[in-house]
Design a protein around this motif. Structure first.
Motif, PDB file in Angstrom:
ATOM      1  N   VAL A   1     -13.654  85.745  -3.526  1.00 18.91           N
ATOM      2  CA  VAL A   1     -13.308  86.521  -2.397  1.00 18.91           C
ATOM      3  C   VAL A   1     -12.105  85.657  -1.578  1.00 18.91           C
ATOM      4  N   ALA A   2     -10.900  86.508  -1.313  1.00 22.48           N
ATOM      5  CA  ALA A   2      -9.657  85.732  -0.839  1.00 22.48           C
ATOM      6  C   ALA A   2      -9.366  86.479   0.466  1.00 22.48           C
ATOM      7  N   VAL A   3      -9.266  85.751   1.674  1.00 28.36           N
ATOM      8  CA  VAL A   3      -9.089  86.511   3.039  1.00 28.36           C
ATOM      9  C   VAL A   3      -7.686  86.085   3.421  1.00 28.36           C
ATOM     10  N   PHE A   4      -6.976  86.954   4.031  1.00 30.23           N
ATOM     11  CA  PHE A   4      -5.518  86.864   4.453  1.00 30.23           C
ATOM     12  C   PHE A   4      -5.480  87.104   5.990  1.00 30.23           C
ATOM     13  N   ASP A   5      -4.823  86.482   6.793  1.00 28.92           N
ATOM     14  CA  ASP A   5      -4.497  86.837   8.015  1.00 28.92           C
ATOM     15  C   ASP A   5      -3.274  87.727   7.712  1.00 28.92           C
ATOM     16  N   ASN A   6      -2.744  88.558   8.840  1.00 33.70           N
ATOM     17  CA  ASN A   6      -1.809  89.536   8.472  1.00 33.70           C
ATOM     18  C   ASN A   6      -0.616  89.020   9.475  1.00 33.70           C
ATOM     19  N   ASP A   7      -0.844  89.196  10.643  1.00 37.10           N
ATOM     20  CA  ASP A   7       0.728  88.769  11.537  1.00 37.10           C
ATOM     21  C   ASP A   7       1.012  87.340  11.084  1.00 37.10           C
ATOM     22  N   GLY A   8       2.281  87.400  10.777  1.00 38.52           N
ATOM     23  CA  GLY A   8       2.803  85.958  10.563  1.00 38.52           C
ATOM     24  C   GLY A   8       2.450  85.464   9.015  1.00 38.52           C
ATOM     25  N   THR A   9       1.412  85.947   8.469  1.00 39.36           N
ATOM     26  CA  THR A   9       0.905  85.641   7.016  1.00 39.36           C
ATOM     27  C   THR A   9       1.376  86.474   6.162  1.00 39.36           C
TER      28      THR A   9
ATOM     29  N   PRO B   1     -15.431  83.090   1.793  1.00 34.51           N
ATOM     30  CA  PRO B   1     -14.499  83.259   0.946  1.00 34.51           C
ATOM     31  C   PRO B   1     -14.244  81.836  -0.015  1.00 34.51           C
ATOM     32  N   VAL B   2     -13.515  82.155  -1.281  1.00 35.85           N
ATOM     33  CA  VAL B   2     -13.060  80.735  -1.847  1.00 35.85           C
ATOM     34  C   VAL B   2     -11.652  80.482  -1.530  1.00 35.85           C
ATOM     35  N   ALA B   3     -11.032  81.326  -0.826  1.00 43.64           N
ATOM     36  CA  ALA B   3      -9.670  81.031  -0.578  1.00 43.64           C
ATOM     37  C   ALA B   3      -9.212  81.790   0.922  1.00 43.64           C
ATOM     38  N   ALA B   4      -8.493  81.030   1.583  1.00 45.68           N
ATOM     39  CA  ALA B   4      -8.001  81.626   2.918  1.00 45.68           C
ATOM     40  C   ALA B   4      -6.672  81.275   3.119  1.00 45.68           C
ATOM     41  N   PHE B   5      -5.950  82.215   3.779  1.00 48.59           N
ATOM     42  CA  PHE B   5      -4.482  82.130   4.064  1.00 48.59           C
ATOM     43  C   PHE B   5      -4.205  82.344   5.247  1.00 48.59           C
TER      44      PHE B   5
ATOM     45  N   ASN C   1      -1.698  81.189   9.257  1.00 46.60           N
ATOM     46  CA  ASN C   1      -0.358  80.617   9.672  1.00 46.60           C
ATOM     47  C   ASN C   1      -0.532  80.219  10.966  1.00 46.60           C
ATOM     48  N   SER C   2      -1.639  80.299  11.722  1.00 45.93           N
ATOM     49  CA  SER C   2      -1.795  79.792  13.209  1.00 45.93           C
ATOM     50  C   SER C   2      -3.111  79.207  13.433  1.00 45.93           C
ATOM     51  N   ASP C   3      -3.100  78.664  14.702  1.00 42.83           N
ATOM     52  CA  ASP C   3      -4.485  78.048  15.059  1.00 42.83           C
ATOM     53  C   ASP C   3      -5.397  79.144  15.228  1.00 42.83           C
ATOM     54  N   GLY C   4      -5.142  80.135  15.358  1.00 37.14           N
ATOM     55  CA  GLY C   4      -6.008  81.453  15.518  1.00 37.14           C
ATOM     56  C   GLY C   4      -6.687  81.550  13.981  1.00 37.14           C
ATOM     57  N   ASP C   5      -6.084  81.225  13.107  1.00 37.76           N
ATOM     58  CA  ASP C   5      -6.674  81.253  11.777  1.00 37.76           C
ATOM     59  C   ASP C   5      -7.467  79.811  11.241  1.00 37.76           C
ATOM     60  N   LEU C   6      -7.505  79.034  12.054  1.00 37.20           N
ATOM     61  CA  LEU C   6      -8.084  77.608  11.882  1.00 37.20           C
ATOM     62  C   LEU C   6      -9.666  77.855  11.303  1.00 37.20           C
ATOM     63  N   PRO C   7     -10.290  78.502  12.387  1.00 42.09           N
ATOM     64  CA  PRO C   7     -11.861  78.632  12.152  1.00 42.09           C
ATOM     65  C   PRO C   7     -12.071  79.510  10.895  1.00 42.09           C
ATOM     66  N   MET C   8     -11.276  80.394  10.389  1.00 38.18           N
ATOM     67  CA  MET C   8     -11.500  80.884   9.049  1.00 38.18           C
ATOM     68  C   MET C   8     -11.208  80.126   7.913  1.00 38.18           C
ATOM     69  N   LEU C   9     -10.258  79.196   8.080  1.00 38.85           N
ATOM     70  CA  LEU C   9      -9.869  78.096   7.111  1.00 38.85           C
ATOM     71  C   LEU C   9     -11.056  77.101   7.030  1.00 38.85           C
ATOM     72  N   GLN C  10     -11.480  76.695   8.270  1.00 37.22           N
ATOM     73  CA  GLN C  10     -12.582  75.676   8.193  1.00 37.22           C
ATOM     74  C   GLN C  10     -13.847  76.381   7.590  1.00 37.22           C
ATOM     75  N   TRP C  11     -14.148  77.414   7.895  1.00 39.89           N
ATOM     76  CA  TRP C  11     -15.284  78.194   7.138  1.00 39.89           C
ATOM     77  C   TRP C  11     -15.116  78.302   5.640  1.00 39.89           C
ATOM     78  N   THR C  12     -13.997  78.747   5.322  1.00 39.89           N
ATOM     79  CA  THR C  12     -13.660  78.622   3.813  1.00 39.89           C
ATOM     80  C   THR C  12     -13.834  77.214   3.258  1.00 39.89           C
ATOM     81  N   ALA C  13     -13.338  76.307   3.881  1.00 32.34           N
ATOM     82  CA  ALA C  13     -13.072  74.954   3.261  1.00 32.34           C
ATOM     83  C   ALA C  13     -14.321  74.269   3.219  1.00 32.34           C
ATOM     84  N   ALA C  14     -15.403  74.747   4.059  1.00 33.21           N
ATOM     85  CA  ALA C  14     -16.816  73.936   4.194  1.00 33.21           C
ATOM     86  C   ALA C  14     -17.788  74.429   3.178  1.00 33.21           C
TER      87      ALA C  14
END
Lengths: 339, 339
Positions: free
Chosen positions: A71-79, A261-265, A267-280
């Motif tokens: 599962v790969a998740v992508f932010d939209n605006d700015g990503t 997810p196993v991968a998260a993409f 571009n902003s601090d609004g995406d940080l929790p998504m990346l933290q959740w993925t990384a953990a």
């Protein structure tokens, strides 16, 4: 050694080194596969992507991830597409407000509409978050889901970016389109997880990104089911249902996907929790921030910008996440650029 | 005509008709494929399914539906697995309450827990909907999503149905498992749309139904994202987020899938809005109710039952929807039955 022998020996060393270089550059004897990421310059960012995909897709590898879990998740605006001078959904809201204004004479004196209709964004935004919500509700609610889909489809087919004069759907990042395709070719399921409106993205996400509506997660307003003259409709209500931003992103992922997810993409601090959740998660994980560093081909902003990247840059460094330097990592930003 | 000629003519007509019948019965010369629905008796219900799938998957047919739009939605309780003597999630809640009771001495005197711990369901249910919500929140909230998944997985691996002594995951309808596989073999994407808890179904839906977590839609409680000692967690809160039943089902479908199903399967009036929403789409649509008519192999209930089928039976008749008579349409109900 005699001088002549020294010369010959030196020549042999140089020639051997040169031939080795050539052999290494040529790589193995089998023909090289076509580059799956042609708009990415060779470098650490591109290598990190290729290496991660190889690690999780190699059968027998201790880091192999079964296709169902890719599962790969992508932010939209700015990503996936640009977000300057403001998120494109805001242009939609303003255009929609202008189209509806004749039916709302009261907007001539009522804020934030009065200022917005005069083009005075600064005065309109004095109303803060409440003003934004008022604009959103006035333009996004009060119709059926089917009607809203039609309104968005018609707008996105013709509306143009104020700076480039291109369709907003042309303002998508070519390297990210290639990345989406590359991941799907490796059996990843790609999802959008955006603070933008879920029903604003769905009418065009499949055509533009290859992401079907059921893999789009976003913010939403409440919807209710009604029978109108016996005909079932879903009516969009002027009430916020879910804000899929910041800490809302992992919540939205859990609600819609139900696995980490196993991968998260992003571009902003609004995406940080998504990346933290993925990384953990346990096992191999991949996190990437797009860093807007190219004022010529796109825009340059990060720490100081509203909705920018500040804490995320530090966490990326600490966590060994990939940070894409748009200026140096991307050969092309938009497909419409001259190569 | 002379009588002899009339006779010969009549014989020719009869023989031609007979040969035509045989030819039609034998069908085309190619060998018949294995029956994709072996637990379904031949009859109107089975034929309606096979004919619908043939219509929407035949290329060039005016009713052809592209694979991406082949969305099929299934209720769970009473449609994919049994729901008597009560929905199985209620057994989970009661077992969970008993397991937690030692940590909650106050439950010995506090309703509905006091009555439930004594096994007095009737007294407990005097508290009405509020009592049910209290039981649900006490047993489904207050832990992380990961913890809840583990709790459900452990329970479902061992908990048994009070009447049959079978695992609850064995109480699934064999004909519906075949139907799910048959639809997927024809490029349908199968979704669960259930009033049951979304996180209660996901830990086993893939193994039992072949439906991955991202294709499970259900009722939910609110969840919040937190960093606990720097570790990101999703915490389940004792507050209802969404009730995916009745008019909530089309809303849940729009929220999660974002396109209208072409086929919907239910068994109660709680599924009626989902079937209405499906049926009202343009192009070919298929709606089916499972009618619980077999008191010997399963249970018999409809119009008078709580959560039963009343209005739905009438709408099915009016709309030409398929109604499965469990007793006559299903060769086997459960896989564990002796054939």
């Amino acid at each position: 050694m005699k001088p002549s022998i020294v010369k010959v020996f030196a020549l042999v060393v140089v020639m051997t080194a040169a031939l080795t270089d050539v052999a290494q550059a040529a790589g193995p004897a089998k023909p090289l596969a076509a580059d799956p990421l042609p708009s990415w310059n060779d470098g650490a960012a591109k290598t990190s992507i290729l290496e991660f995909v190889a690690r999780v897709t190699t059968k027998g590898s201790p880091e192999f991830v079964p296709p169902a879990e890719r599962v790969a998740v992508f932010d939209n605006d700015g990503t996936l597409w640009a977000e300057k001078p403001m998120p494109f959904q805001a242009f939609f809201a303003l255009d929609r407000m202008k189209a509806l204004a004749p039916q709302h004479p009261e907007w001539q004196t009522q804020e934030p509409f009065a200022s917005l209709l005069k083009g005075d964004m600064k005065a309109a935004l004095e109303g803060g978050e409440r003003a934004v919500v008022q604009l959103l509700m006035a333009t996004h609610a009060g119709m059926t889901s089917d009607e809203f889909e039609k309104i968005v489809s018609e707008w996105i087919a013709t509306a143009k970016h104020p700076k480039t004069g291109r369709l907003f759907t042309e303002m998508v990042y070519q390297p990210m389109l290639e990345l989406l395709s590359y991941l799907r070719a490796n059996s990843f399921k790609t999802f959008i997880v955006s603070g933008g409106g879920i029903e604003f993205m769905r009418p065009w996400s499949e055509r533009v990104y290859g992401i079907p509506p059921e893999q789009v997660i976003g913010s939403s307003i409440k919807t209710t089911f009604e029978l109108r003259d016996g005909k079932p409709v879903l009516v969009r209500l002027p009430e916020i249902n879910f804000v899929d931003d910041g800490p809302g992103k992992p919540v939205g992922i859990q609600m819609h996907i139900g696995r980490r997810p196993v991968a998260a993409f992003g571009n902003s601090d609004g995406d940080l929790p998504m990346l933290q959740w993925t990384a953990a998660g346990s096992g191999p994980r991949f996190c990437l921030f797009v860093h807007h560093s190219d004022a010529d081909r796109e825009w340059a902003y990060d720490r100081a910008s509203i909705g920018g990247l500040n804490k995320g840059l530090d966490e990326a460094r600490a966590g060994g996440w990939t940070v894409v330097n748009m200026k140096t990592d991307w050969k092309r930003v938009f497909a419409f650029e001259k190569p």
